[in-house]
Design a protein around this motif. Sequence first.
Motif, short mmCIF file in Angstrom:
data_model
loop_
_atom_site.label_atom_id
_atom_site.label_comp_id
_atom_site.label_asym_id
_atom_site.label_seq_id
_atom_site.Cartn_x
_atom_site.Cartn_y
_atom_site.Cartn_z
N SER A 65 9.78 61.11 59.80
CA SER A 65 8.81 61.30 60.87
C SER A 65 8.54 62.79 61.03
N ILE A 66 7.32 63.13 61.43
CA ILE A 66 6.99 64.53 61.68
C ILE A 66 6.22 64.67 63.00
N ILE A 67 6.34 65.85 63.58
CA ILE A 67 5.60 66.19 64.79
C ILE A 67 5.12 67.62 64.62
N ALA A 68 3.95 67.95 65.15
CA ALA A 68 3.42 69.31 65.04
C ALA A 68 4.08 70.19 66.10
N GLU A 69 4.63 71.31 65.67
CA GLU A 69 5.31 72.20 66.60
C GLU A 69 4.32 72.79 67.61
N ASN A 70 3.13 73.16 67.16
CA ASN A 70 2.18 73.82 68.07
C ASN A 70 0.72 73.38 67.93
N CYS A 71 0.28 73.03 66.74
CA CYS A 71 -1.16 72.98 66.48
C CYS A 71 -1.90 71.84 67.17
N MET A 72 -1.19 70.91 67.83
CA MET A 72 -1.88 69.84 68.55
C MET A 72 -1.82 70.04 70.06
N ASP A 311 29.13 64.37 67.58
CA ASP A 311 29.27 63.59 68.82
C ASP A 311 27.92 62.99 69.24
N PHE A 312 26.87 63.80 69.16
CA PHE A 312 25.54 63.29 69.54
C PHE A 312 25.09 62.19 68.59
N PHE A 313 25.27 62.38 67.29
CA PHE A 313 24.82 61.37 66.35
C PHE A 313 25.64 60.08 66.43
N ARG A 314 26.90 60.21 66.76
CA ARG A 314 27.69 58.98 67.02
C ARG A 314 27.07 58.21 68.19
N LEU A 315 26.67 58.94 69.20
CA LEU A 315 26.04 58.31 70.37
C LEU A 315 24.72 57.66 69.99
N PHE A 316 23.92 58.34 69.19
CA PHE A 316 22.63 57.77 68.77
C PHE A 316 22.84 56.48 67.96
N ILE A 317 23.81 56.50 67.08
CA ILE A 317 24.09 55.32 66.25
C ILE A 317 24.60 54.18 67.13
N LYS A 318 25.44 54.52 68.09
CA LYS A 318 25.97 53.51 69.03
C LYS A 318 24.83 52.79 69.75
N HIS A 319 23.80 53.55 70.11
CA HIS A 319 22.68 52.98 70.88
C HIS A 319 21.40 52.90 70.05
N GLN A 320 21.55 52.63 68.76
CA GLN A 320 20.39 52.61 67.87
C GLN A 320 19.36 51.56 68.28
N ASP A 321 19.79 50.51 68.97
CA ASP A 321 18.86 49.48 69.43
C ASP A 321 17.95 49.98 70.54
N LYS A 322 18.31 51.07 71.18
CA LYS A 322 17.53 51.63 72.28
C LYS A 322 16.72 52.85 71.85
N ILE A 323 16.98 53.36 70.66
CA ILE A 323 16.40 54.62 70.21
C ILE A 323 15.33 54.38 69.15
N ARG A 324 14.15 54.98 69.37
CA ARG A 324 13.04 54.83 68.43
C ARG A 324 13.08 55.89 67.34
N ARG A 325 13.39 57.12 67.74
CA ARG A 325 13.48 58.20 66.74
C ARG A 325 14.33 59.34 67.28
N VAL A 326 14.83 60.13 66.33
CA VAL A 326 15.54 61.38 66.63
C VAL A 326 14.79 62.48 65.87
N THR A 327 14.28 63.46 66.59
CA THR A 327 13.48 64.52 65.98
C THR A 327 14.12 65.88 66.21
N LEU A 328 14.38 66.59 65.11
CA LEU A 328 14.88 67.96 65.18
C LEU A 328 13.70 68.90 65.42
N TRP A 329 13.93 69.93 66.25
CA TRP A 329 12.82 70.85 66.55
C TRP A 329 12.80 71.98 65.52
N GLY A 330 12.40 71.60 64.31
CA GLY A 330 12.36 72.54 63.21
C GLY A 330 13.25 72.06 62.07
#
Length: 373
Positions: A65-72, A311-330
């Motif tokens: 997945s991608i997101i525009a940092e600024n241009c939109m 620790d954060f990614f363990r949490l995301f995997i634990k609740h993967q049914d509730k999470i649509r995406r994980v996006t790094l800012w860069g």
Amino acid sequence: MKKIIALLGILTLTVSCKTASTATSDLTLKNAFKNKFYIGTAMSLPQIYEKDVKSVEIIKNQFSSIIAENCMKSMFLQPEEGKFFFDDADKFVAFGEKNKMFIIGHTLIWHSQLPKWFFVDKDGKDVSAEVLKQRMKNHITTVVSRYKGRVKGWDVVNEAIMEDGTYRKSKFYEILGEEFIPLAFQYAQEADPNAELYYNDYNEWHPGKVKTVSKMVQTLKSRGIRIDGVGMQTHVGLDTPSIAEYEKAILDYAANGVKVNVTEMEISALPSPWGTSANVSDKVEYEAKMNPYTAGLPENVKAEWENRYLDFFRLFIKHQDKIRRVTLWGTTDAQSWKNDFPVKGRTDYPLLFDRNNQAKPVVEKIIQLTKEK
């Protein structure tokens, strides 16, 4: 006989090489999270135009997945009323389509990085509620319609609620009150009924903010206005928030029948001069003590930083049914806005790939987490 043995040896070597190559190609973030949630990154203009060749390869190989940092953002898309500039955004969307990525538009309505004309008339006075509604509708409709069916999700409203649960006193709020949020979602829904629509904010684990955002979600739903997700900007440090605080917020938002997007994620190992704020207008003067690791992170800090990501990614995997995406800012540390925020000139190390475009050891460890039972 010798020829047969030699041929078998070559065949075995070829197969083993292919196996090794395949195994290596499977060790990517996007493959590891394929059946869990989208894993994304923000793209800068040098990446969108594929000039930063090495980091572009990382994006293609590692992210789904991608997101525009600024241009939109509105100041770039509509710098003058009625005059839109789509070149950069078009290029961004085309990149995502070419590489079969889940494309996110960021952001439609935000009080910051907004063109100066948006709130004022020709005399520089605040416009009426009706004029602001029309400007919002025109901006949202023009932008969302252009990418209808192509941009899969939109950050419709960004950073409208304060940590204590009160509404930010932006011009949107001063002129339209709380109603500017339902209006923005309504306009976006009308422009593309199939796009996912999100509310996005920082420090979104604060109880007051959780309560108000949850109420907002319920209000939208009760009025038949779509909202599909809440974006939790995850500009965090080594201490705050606690994993328990973050987890409670995920559960609270999910209880309102929306998905959680982990957005704008990076973990800074540097000290924060004023706590947890990620407000881009909050800047402080340079002090040497706020830039302690100019030559790299000490091993003990590096270990602490790595464990925080795990620790954060363990949490995301634990609740993967509730999470649509994980996006790094860069993508790489060289790209990160944290190098100059909140103190100009700082050197930070908040992302998964280093300044030499190499994956940090934590990347493989995150991938391994997906294989644990």
